[in-house]
Scaffold this motif. Structure first.
Motif, PDB file in Angstrom:
ATOM      1  N   TYR A 102       3.074  -6.327   5.499  1.00  0.00           N
ATOM      2  CA  TYR A 102       2.184  -6.918   6.497  1.00  0.00           C
ATOM      3  C   TYR A 102       1.781  -8.359   6.211  1.00  0.00           C
ATOM      4  CZ  TYR A 102       1.826  -2.258   8.434  1.00  0.00           C
ATOM      5  OH  TYR A 102       2.128  -1.045   9.007  1.00  0.00           O
ATOM      6  N   HIS A 103       2.200  -8.909   5.077  1.00  0.00           N
ATOM      7  CA  HIS A 103       1.768 -10.257   4.709  1.00  0.00           C
ATOM      8  C   HIS A 103       0.239 -10.332   4.742  1.00  0.00           C
ATOM      9  CE1 HIS A 103       5.718 -12.577   5.054  1.00  0.00           C
ATOM     10  NE2 HIS A 103       6.015 -11.302   5.235  1.00  0.00           N
ATOM     11  N   ALA A 104      -0.379  -9.290   4.234  1.00  0.00           N
ATOM     12  CA  ALA A 104      -1.840  -9.190   4.254  1.00  0.00           C
ATOM     13  C   ALA A 104      -2.308  -8.371   3.060  1.00  0.00           C
ATOM     14  CB  ALA A 104      -2.302  -8.528   5.547  1.00  0.00           C
ATOM     15  N   GLU A 105      -3.556  -8.587   2.665  1.00  0.00           N
ATOM     16  CA  GLU A 105      -4.149  -7.771   1.610  1.00  0.00           C
ATOM     17  C   GLU A 105      -4.345  -6.350   2.105  1.00  0.00           C
ATOM     18  OE1 GLU A 105      -6.813  -8.934  -1.072  1.00  0.00           O
ATOM     19  OE2 GLU A 105      -5.812 -10.834  -1.409  1.00  0.00           O
ATOM     20  N   PRO A 106      -4.165  -5.351   1.248  1.00  0.00           N
ATOM     21  CA  PRO A 106      -4.418  -3.971   1.676  1.00  0.00           C
ATOM     22  C   PRO A 106      -5.869  -3.818   2.120  1.00  0.00           C
ATOM     23  CG  PRO A 106      -3.289  -4.021  -0.443  1.00  0.00           C
ATOM     24  CD  PRO A 106      -3.716  -5.425  -0.154  1.00  0.00           C
ATOM     25  N   PRO A 107      -6.122  -3.018   3.148  1.00  0.00           N
ATOM     26  CA  PRO A 107      -7.508  -2.784   3.567  1.00  0.00           C
ATOM     27  C   PRO A 107      -8.294  -2.072   2.480  1.00  0.00           C
ATOM     28  CG  PRO A 107      -6.004  -1.294   4.702  1.00  0.00           C
ATOM     29  CD  PRO A 107      -5.144  -2.272   3.965  1.00  0.00           C
ATOM     30  N   ALA A 108      -9.614  -2.257   2.503  1.00  0.00           N
ATOM     31  CA  ALA A 108     -10.462  -1.695   1.449  1.00  0.00           C
ATOM     32  C   ALA A 108     -10.294  -0.184   1.286  1.00  0.00           C
ATOM     33  CB  ALA A 108     -11.922  -2.044   1.731  1.00  0.00           C
ATOM     34  N   PRO A 109     -10.212   0.614   2.381  1.00  0.00           N
ATOM     35  CA  PRO A 109     -10.033   2.058   2.172  1.00  0.00           C
ATOM     36  C   PRO A 109      -8.752   2.394   1.418  1.00  0.00           C
ATOM     37  CG  PRO A 109     -10.724   1.613   4.418  1.00  0.00           C
ATOM     38  CD  PRO A 109     -10.408   0.289   3.809  1.00  0.00           C
ATOM     39  N   LEU A 110      -7.682   1.619   1.634  1.00  0.00           N
ATOM     40  CA  LEU A 110      -6.444   1.878   0.918  1.00  0.00           C
ATOM     41  C   LEU A 110      -6.577   1.484  -0.550  1.00  0.00           C
ATOM     42  CD1 LEU A 110      -3.523   2.803   0.965  1.00  0.00           C
ATOM     43  CD2 LEU A 110      -2.851   0.510   1.729  1.00  0.00           C
ATOM     44  N   ARG A 111      -7.229   0.373  -0.811  1.00  0.00           N
ATOM     45  CA  ARG A 111      -7.448  -0.027  -2.205  1.00  0.00           C
ATOM     46  C   ARG A 111      -8.279   1.015  -2.936  1.00  0.00           C
ATOM     47  NH1 ARG A 111      -8.719  -5.043   0.245  1.00  0.00           N
ATOM     48  NH2 ARG A 111     -10.912  -4.848  -0.406  1.00  0.00           N
ATOM     49  N   ASP A 112      -9.297   1.519  -2.265  1.00  0.00           N
ATOM     50  CA  ASP A 112     -10.147   2.544  -2.896  1.00  0.00           C
ATOM     51  C   ASP A 112      -9.372   3.834  -3.144  1.00  0.00           C
ATOM     52  OD1 ASP A 112     -12.247   0.767  -2.757  1.00  0.00           O
ATOM     53  OD2 ASP A 112     -13.133   1.653  -0.945  1.00  0.00           O
ATOM     54  N   ALA A 113      -8.545   4.232  -2.177  1.00  0.00           N
ATOM     55  CA  ALA A 113      -7.767   5.470  -2.330  1.00  0.00           C
ATOM     56  C   ALA A 113      -6.778   5.355  -3.476  1.00  0.00           C
ATOM     57  CB  ALA A 113      -7.040   5.798  -1.032  1.00  0.00           C
ATOM     58  N   ALA A 114      -6.209   4.150  -3.660  1.00  0.00           N
ATOM     59  CA  ALA A 114      -5.207   3.945  -4.705  1.00  0.00           C
ATOM     60  C   ALA A 114      -5.805   4.013  -6.105  1.00  0.00           C
ATOM     61  CB  ALA A 114      -4.512   2.607  -4.501  1.00  0.00           C
ATOM     62  N   LYS A 115      -7.109   3.878  -6.225  1.00  0.00           N
ATOM     63  CA  LYS A 115      -7.766   3.963  -7.533  1.00  0.00           C
ATOM     64  C   LYS A 115      -7.750   5.401  -8.069  1.00  0.00           C
ATOM     65  CE  LYS A 115     -10.940   0.149  -6.590  1.00  0.00           C
ATOM     66  NZ  LYS A 115     -12.341  -0.235  -6.360  1.00  0.00           N
TER      67      LYS A 115
END
Length: 398
Positions: A385-398
């Motif tokens: 997406y040429h974009a930073e991952p959305p916050a919910p995805l970043r949180d889920a990846a933790k």
């Protein structure tokens, strides 16, 4: 041991319904309104990565070099979209032309379409090409025919489109071609049209390659043995056929202990739950399921949960928000083959410019495939997406 026909992709992405089509969910955008793509940097590679607009314009040149496995709609070998570019001099000519473009989508209610539109709009803006119309047919062929009639009244120089149905929309595209409009197709061409005569090029992801990636993901998830089902797109749609063909051939050729015992067709993105539910009822011992793109895969996920089958492994195509979250959480969706819709949009705009310049264009161009799994989900989102991952995805990846 699993045999791989080629190395797994490093970071990339797609997928698509139909389609392609990554999904923010089943809901779509209002007709004739384009959805918002994920926010973030919109670099298309080369000199444009730094924000310059004086050329050259290319897709993301940091993508790994990778063999394109897909063939074009008439069996053409693919040209890598990484080889396409507009030089500074060519860009200056285009910017001075005062050209107009229109975009006719088959469906605009998903992340894939949003990213594709953003790639087109960003790149046309760099070319000083005005977009006079963006339409959403919502998977209705008759609506797309009407949309194209409306578009032609605006007298665009360029039409970028993905046909809802190759046959029933062909007359509208032929009319556009007869009026001198330069047509660039996304993924699927209209029936009876000839490259270099009626249209410029077809641009796609490596859908065959992404189907191969999905097969490897599912095979690994089920220990390379057991019974699996396939949910395919029951329509005359070139790219989704390639995905399913690649998945099934890879399983047959490379995983002799996996049996495809059930196949179910969908005609639209919201059919996944119904088809998957029937499949799980008839075949309660299924260990895995391939679903042709992410929105119906969300339906299959819901069906598996309703059936109490949280042990089911699912693989799909296209990196939509909801499937990305399930992958990041270690859920039933184990991974997918991803398209690169933003870069695909950039490539389509470049090829449209080729036609305006009288520059020879390949009949079929494709961006590479990308295997996405839990380990590379955040990097893959950025690549796609040429974009930073959305916050919910970043949180889920933790």
């Amino acid at each position: 041991m699993r045999k791989r026909s080629y190395a797994a992709a490093v970071l990339l992405l797609v997928f698509s319904l139909s389609l392609a089509a990554c999904g923010k969910g089943s809901g779509g955008s209002a007709a004739n309104e384009s959805p918002s793509a994920p926010d973030g940097p919109a670099a298309s590679g080369g000199a444009t990565a730094s924000g310059a607009t004086d050329g050259p314009i290319t897709i993301n040149q940091s993508l790994p070099e990778k063999e394109i496995l897909s063939k074009g709609p008439d069996g053409e070998n693919a040209v890598s979209a990484k080889t396409l570019q507009l030089t500074e001099e060519e860009l200056a000519k285009i910017k001075a032309g005062g050209y107009k473009a229109a975009i006719s989508m088959h469906y605009a209610g998903n992340d894939w379409s949003a990213a594709q539109l953003k790639g087109l709009k960003d790149t046309f803006a760099k070319m000083n090409i005005e977009i006079v119309a963006t339409t959403d047919a919502n998977f209705k062929a008759e609506k797309q025919v009407s949309d194209i009639e409306t578009i032609l009244a605006k007298k665009p120089d360029i039409l970028v489109s993905i046909p809802v149905d190759a046959v029933s929309t062909a007359g509208a595209f032929k009319k556009a071609a007869s009026q001198g409009v330069k047509i660039v197709f996304m993924d699927n061409k209209a029936a009876g049209l000839t490259a270099g005569k009626d249209y410029v090029s077809v641009v796609s992801a490596d859908n065959y390659g992404n189907g191969v990636e999905a097969a490897h993901i599912l095979a690994e998830a089920i220990g390379e043995e057991g019974e699996v089902g396939v949910i395919f797109h029951d329509a005359d749609f070139f790219v989704t056929k390639q995905r399913t063909e690649a998945f099934e051939k890879t399983i047959r050729d490379e995983y002799p202990n996996i049996n495809i015992i059930a196949r179910g067709g969908i005609t639209g993105p919201n059919d996944g739950e119904k088809v998957a539910s029937a499949m799980l009822t008839k075949h309660p011992n299924l260990k895995g399921m391939f679903v042709v793109w992410d929105v119906p895969a969300e339906g299959a996920l819901a069906a598996a949960r309703s059936a109490g089958r949280t042990d089911l492994a699912i693989a799909t195509i296209d990196l939509g928000t909801n499937v990305a979250l399930d992958i990041a959480k270690g859920g039933m969706i184990k991974g997918l083959g991803a398209q690169l819709p933003y870069d695909q949009g950039v490539a389509e705009a470049i090829l449209a410019a080729y036609s305006l310049l009288g520059k020879e264009a390949p009949a079929y161009a494709a961006v590479p495939s990308l295997q996405v799994n839990r380990d590379n989900i955040l990097e893959s989102w950025e690549t796609v997406y040429h974009a930073e991952p959305p916050a919910p995805l970043r949180d889920a990846a933790k």
